[in-house]
Design a protein around this motif. Structure first.
Motif, PDB file in Angstrom:
ATOM      1  N   ASP A 158       0.836  -1.201   0.000  1.00 38.53           N
ATOM      2  CA  ASP A 158       0.000   0.000   0.000  1.00 38.53           C
ATOM      3  C   ASP A 158       0.872   1.253   0.000  1.00 38.53           C
ATOM      4  N   TRP A 159       1.922   1.246   0.811  1.00 39.19           N
ATOM      5  CA  TRP A 159       2.827   2.398   0.821  1.00 39.19           C
ATOM      6  C   TRP A 159       3.408   2.660  -0.559  1.00 39.19           C
ATOM      7  N   LEU A 160       3.734   1.596  -1.280  1.00 40.50           N
ATOM      8  CA  LEU A 160       4.406   1.732  -2.574  1.00 40.50           C
ATOM      9  C   LEU A 160       3.443   1.928  -3.739  1.00 40.50           C
ATOM     10  N   GLY A 161       2.162   1.649  -3.505  1.00 38.54           N
ATOM     11  CA  GLY A 161       1.187   1.729  -4.592  1.00 38.54           C
ATOM     12  C   GLY A 161       1.334   0.595  -5.589  1.00 38.54           C
ATOM     13  N   LEU A 162       1.771  -0.578  -5.102  1.00 41.14           N
ATOM     14  CA  LEU A 162       1.972  -1.733  -5.972  1.00 41.14           C
ATOM     15  C   LEU A 162       0.995  -2.849  -5.619  1.00 41.14           C
ATOM     16  N   ASP A 163       0.487  -3.530  -6.652  1.00 43.48           N
ATOM     17  CA  ASP A 163      -0.294  -4.729  -6.386  1.00 43.48           C
ATOM     18  C   ASP A 163       0.669  -5.908  -6.236  1.00 43.48           C
ATOM     19  N   ARG A 164       0.149  -7.062  -5.865  1.00 47.03           N
ATOM     20  CA  ARG A 164       1.004  -8.221  -5.608  1.00 47.03           C
ATOM     21  C   ARG A 164       1.774  -8.651  -6.858  1.00 47.03           C
ATOM     22  N   GLU A 165       1.132  -8.569  -8.004  1.00 47.26           N
ATOM     23  CA  GLU A 165       1.791  -9.009  -9.241  1.00 47.26           C
ATOM     24  C   GLU A 165       3.046  -8.183  -9.524  1.00 47.26           C
ATOM     25  N   ALA A 166       2.927  -6.872  -9.404  1.00 48.81           N
ATOM     26  CA  ALA A 166       4.083  -6.005  -9.657  1.00 48.81           C
ATOM     27  C   ALA A 166       5.135  -6.164  -8.558  1.00 48.81           C
ATOM     28  N   PHE A 167       4.686  -6.254  -7.321  1.00 54.55           N
ATOM     29  CA  PHE A 167       5.597  -6.364  -6.182  1.00 54.55           C
ATOM     30  C   PHE A 167       6.471  -7.610  -6.281  1.00 54.55           C
ATOM     31  N   TYR A 168       5.892  -8.710  -6.751  1.00 55.66           N
ATOM     32  CA  TYR A 168       6.627  -9.967  -6.816  1.00 55.66           C
ATOM     33  C   TYR A 168       7.249 -10.248  -8.180  1.00 55.66           C
ATOM     34  N   ASP A 169       7.318  -9.227  -9.037  1.00 57.76           N
ATOM     35  CA  ASP A 169       7.942  -9.369 -10.355  1.00 57.76           C
ATOM     36  C   ASP A 169       9.458  -9.255 -10.199  1.00 57.76           C
ATOM     37  N   ARG A 170      10.148 -10.381 -10.169  1.00 56.70           N
ATOM     38  CA  ARG A 170      11.589 -10.377  -9.923  1.00 56.70           C
ATOM     39  C   ARG A 170      12.389  -9.727 -11.046  1.00 56.70           C
ATOM     40  N   ASP A 171      11.782  -9.528 -12.211  1.00 62.56           N
ATOM     41  CA  ASP A 171      12.482  -8.817 -13.270  1.00 62.56           C
ATOM     42  C   ASP A 171      12.594  -7.327 -12.952  1.00 62.56           C
TER      43      ASP A 171
END
Length: 199
Positions: free
Chosen positions: A71-84
Motif C-alpha cells: 500500500d505504501w508503494l502503490g503496488l499490487d502483488r503481481e508487480a511487487f513480486y515481479d523479480r524482473d
C-alpha cells in the motif's frame, strides 16, 4: 557472468550457516533462506529478515506487513513480486527466530557472507528502499546514527533514488499515528517515484 555468480541464488537458498543458532531459539527451526532476486531489477527492497509467516510460505512479505508495504508503494502483488523489476534482499535471508517472545535480529554472518554478492548480482538499482534500522545502518552508516525516526524524517536528503522507511509491521501503527508527516509528505513522493521506476 561467472558460474558462481549465476548460481548465487541457489547457493544462498542452500545455506545452512545458522542451523545451530536457529535450533537454539524458542522456535527451534531449521534455516530456510527466502531468496527473491535476479539480475536486472530496478527496485531494491532492503528489509530486515523474514518473519515466521514468510518462513512458512517461502515468499517475502507474505504477511500483513507486506500488505501495508505494498500500500505504501502503490503496488499490487503481481508487480511487487515481479523479480524482473523488484529485488527483495533483506539483511538476513532466514527467519532468525524468537527469544522471550520477541523477534531476534538478523545474524550478522548472513550479510557478511552474502549481501555484497547479492546486491552486485541483482543491481544496479534505480531506486532503493531501506526498511528498518538494520538496513539503514548497513547502507547509510553514519547517516543512520540518529535512529529510525530521525533517519526517515531526513528522507529528502536521500530522495529520489533512496528512501529510508520504518518497518511496515503492525507494531509500528502507533509510530505512524505519532508521525503523520510520513503519510502526508513522504508517501505521495515515494509512490510517484516507484511508479516512474516500475514503468
Amino acid at each position: 557472468m561467472s558460474d558462481d555468480s549465476r548460481n548465487l541464488p541457489d547457493r544462498i537458498a542452500a545455506c545452512r550457516l545458522c542451523a545451530e543458532r536457529f535450533a537454539a531459539t524458542e522456535t527451534a527451526h531449521s534455516p530456510r533462506p527466502v531468496v527473491w532476486f535476479r539480475p536486472g531489477a530496478r527496485l531494491l527492497i532492503a528489509g530486515q529478515a523474514p518473519g515466521a509467516r514468510v518462513h512458512e510460505a517461502g515468499i517475502p512479505f507474505h504477511d500483513p506487513s507486506g500488505d501495508r508495504l505494498r500500500d505504501w508503494l502503490g503496488l499490487d502483488r503481481e508487480a511487487f513480486y515481479d523479480r524482473d523489476r523488484v529485488a527483495i534482499i533483506p539483511m538476513g535471508f532466514c527467519f532468525p527466530g524468537y527469544a522471550k517472545g520477541s523477534d531476534l535480529p538478523p545474524p550478522r554472518i548472513c550479510a557478511e557472507t552474502w549481501r555484497a554478492a547479492a546486491l552486485a548480482h541483482a543491481g544496479p538499482f534505480r531506486l532503493t528502499l531501506l526498511i528498518g534500522g538494520h538496513a539503514q545502518k548497513y547502507h547509510l552508516g553514519r547517516g543512520a546514527q540518529g535512529g529510525v525516526t530521525r533517519t526517515v524524517a531526513g528522507w529528502r536528503d536521500h530522495a529520489p533514488d533512496l528512501f529510508p522507511l520504518p518497518h511496515p509491521s503492525w507494531r509500528n501503527t502507533a509510530w505512524l499515528k505519532k508521525n503523520p508527516w510520513f503519510e502526508t509528505e513522504l508517501l505521495p513522493v515515494l509512490r510517484a517515484r516507484v511508479k516512474e521506476v516500475m514503468e
